[in-house]
Design a protein around this motif. Structure first.
Motif, mmCIF file in Angstrom:
data_model
loop_
_atom_site.group_PDB
_atom_site.id
_atom_site.type_symbol
_atom_site.label_atom_id
_atom_site.label_comp_id
_atom_site.label_asym_id
_atom_site.label_seq_id
_atom_site.Cartn_x
_atom_site.Cartn_y
_atom_site.Cartn_z
ATOM 1 N N LYS A 239 -77.873 -26.520 80.015
ATOM 2 C CA LYS A 239 -76.441 -26.297 79.636
ATOM 3 C C LYS A 239 -76.346 -24.777 79.493
ATOM 4 C CE LYS A 239 -73.271 -28.350 76.472
ATOM 5 N NZ LYS A 239 -72.885 -28.713 75.206
ATOM 6 N N LEU B 90 -68.533 -30.565 83.751
ATOM 7 C CA LEU B 90 -67.958 -29.885 82.791
ATOM 8 C C LEU B 90 -67.620 -30.705 81.713
ATOM 9 C CD1 LEU B 90 -65.365 -27.847 84.945
ATOM 10 C CD2 LEU B 90 -67.560 -27.156 84.238
ATOM 11 N N SER B 91 -68.077 -30.153 80.247
ATOM 12 C CA SER B 91 -67.978 -31.069 79.277
ATOM 13 C C SER B 91 -66.412 -30.589 78.657
ATOM 14 C CB SER B 91 -68.976 -30.587 78.076
ATOM 15 O OG SER B 91 -69.051 -29.202 77.830
ATOM 16 N N PHE B 92 -65.886 -29.292 78.666
ATOM 17 C CA PHE B 92 -64.567 -29.048 78.400
ATOM 18 C C PHE B 92 -64.252 -27.697 78.968
ATOM 19 C CE2 PHE B 92 -66.841 -27.351 74.556
ATOM 20 C CZ PHE B 92 -66.204 -26.118 74.711
ATOM 21 N N VAL B 93 -62.977 -27.402 79.136
ATOM 22 C CA VAL B 93 -62.434 -26.460 79.693
ATOM 23 C C VAL B 93 -61.130 -25.758 78.578
ATOM 24 C CG1 VAL B 93 -60.874 -25.393 81.150
ATOM 25 C CG2 VAL B 93 -62.331 -26.998 81.968
ATOM 26 N N ARG B 94 -61.588 -24.669 78.054
ATOM 27 C CA ARG B 94 -60.852 -24.221 76.937
ATOM 28 C C ARG B 94 -60.060 -22.946 77.390
ATOM 29 N NH1 ARG B 94 -63.944 -23.952 71.549
ATOM 30 N NH2 ARG B 94 -63.616 -26.080 71.860
ATOM 31 N N ARG C 105 -74.797 -29.137 83.275
ATOM 32 C CA ARG C 105 -73.454 -28.996 82.185
ATOM 33 C C ARG C 105 -73.211 -27.650 81.927
ATOM 34 N NH1 ARG C 105 -71.856 -33.325 80.112
ATOM 35 N NH2 ARG C 105 -72.838 -35.341 80.428
ATOM 36 N N VAL D 200 -72.493 -21.716 79.233
ATOM 37 C CA VAL D 200 -71.057 -21.725 79.280
ATOM 38 C C VAL D 200 -70.658 -20.607 80.289
ATOM 39 C CG1 VAL D 200 -69.443 -20.562 77.635
ATOM 40 C CG2 VAL D 200 -71.373 -21.798 76.549
ATOM 41 N N MET E 265 -64.684 -21.552 79.626
ATOM 42 C CA MET E 265 -63.827 -20.398 78.530
ATOM 43 C C MET E 265 -62.796 -19.777 79.792
ATOM 44 S SD MET E 265 -64.672 -21.605 75.444
ATOM 45 C CE MET E 265 -65.881 -21.794 74.496
ATOM 46 N N GLU F 200 -69.562 -25.566 79.718
ATOM 47 C CA GLU F 200 -68.318 -25.196 79.124
ATOM 48 C C GLU F 200 -67.542 -24.484 79.702
ATOM 49 O OE1 GLU F 200 -69.415 -24.469 75.113
ATOM 50 O OE2 GLU F 200 -70.441 -26.541 74.649
#
Length: 160
Positions: A27, A116-120, A90, A29, A94, A92
């Motif tokens: 995992k 992708l767990s989230f896109v911020r 996995r 980022v 940013m 994330e």
């Protein structure tokens, strides 16, 4: 005169900067920094240590072409290719900055096969911070013509 401290590992013995064995990173980022002039994609592990990075400039784009969406897509593909080989599944994402490469880089990341767990969006937004520079009154050659017309109008108004 003091004696020089002998080095334990000299350059003749082998490569000093030899890389460690590639560690498995399940995992991570992915940081995308998209400015108007360039797009930088950095892949880190969960603790924030940089694993891989790439930018439009290092991919061979120069000048105004560095800010294009295609350059951002190429940079994202190069940065992610190495971490997929190391086993990243996995991530994330940013995204920071107002550049054209935001969407193109995200599209390239989605296409790479990483979940992708989230896109911020972490673009810094000022809460009425610094005072902006004053407005430009003259731009280019028209500056002189505008000023002469304004002055002549003021003189005519004051005489009448």
């Amino acid at each position: 005169m003091a004696k020089p401290i002998p080095r334990i590992g000299s350059r003749r013995n082998g490569r000093i900067g030899s890389r460690k064995s590639a560690r498995r990173i399940p995992k991570g980022v992915i940081h995308v920094q998209a400015s108007f002039n360039n797009t930088i994609v950095t892949v880190t592990d969960v603790r924030g240590r940089v694993v891989s990075w790439s930018s439009a400039g290092t991919c061979g784009f120069r000048g105004t072409r560095r800010g294009t969406p295609f350059a951002a897509q190429t940079a994202a593909g190069n940065a992610i290719r190495t971490v997929v080989d190391q086993g990243m599944q996995r991530a994330e994402v940013m995204i920071k900055g107002p550049g054209l490469g935001r969407d193109a880089a995200l599209r390239a990341i989605r296409r790479s096969g990483i979940l992708l767990s989230f896109v911020r969006d972490v673009t810094p937004m000022p809460h009425n911070g610094c005072r902006p520079p004053k407005k430009r009154t003259c731009i280019g050659i028209n500056c002189v013509e505008i000023n002469i017309e304004e002055i002549s109008r003021e003189i005519n108004d004051s005489m009448s």
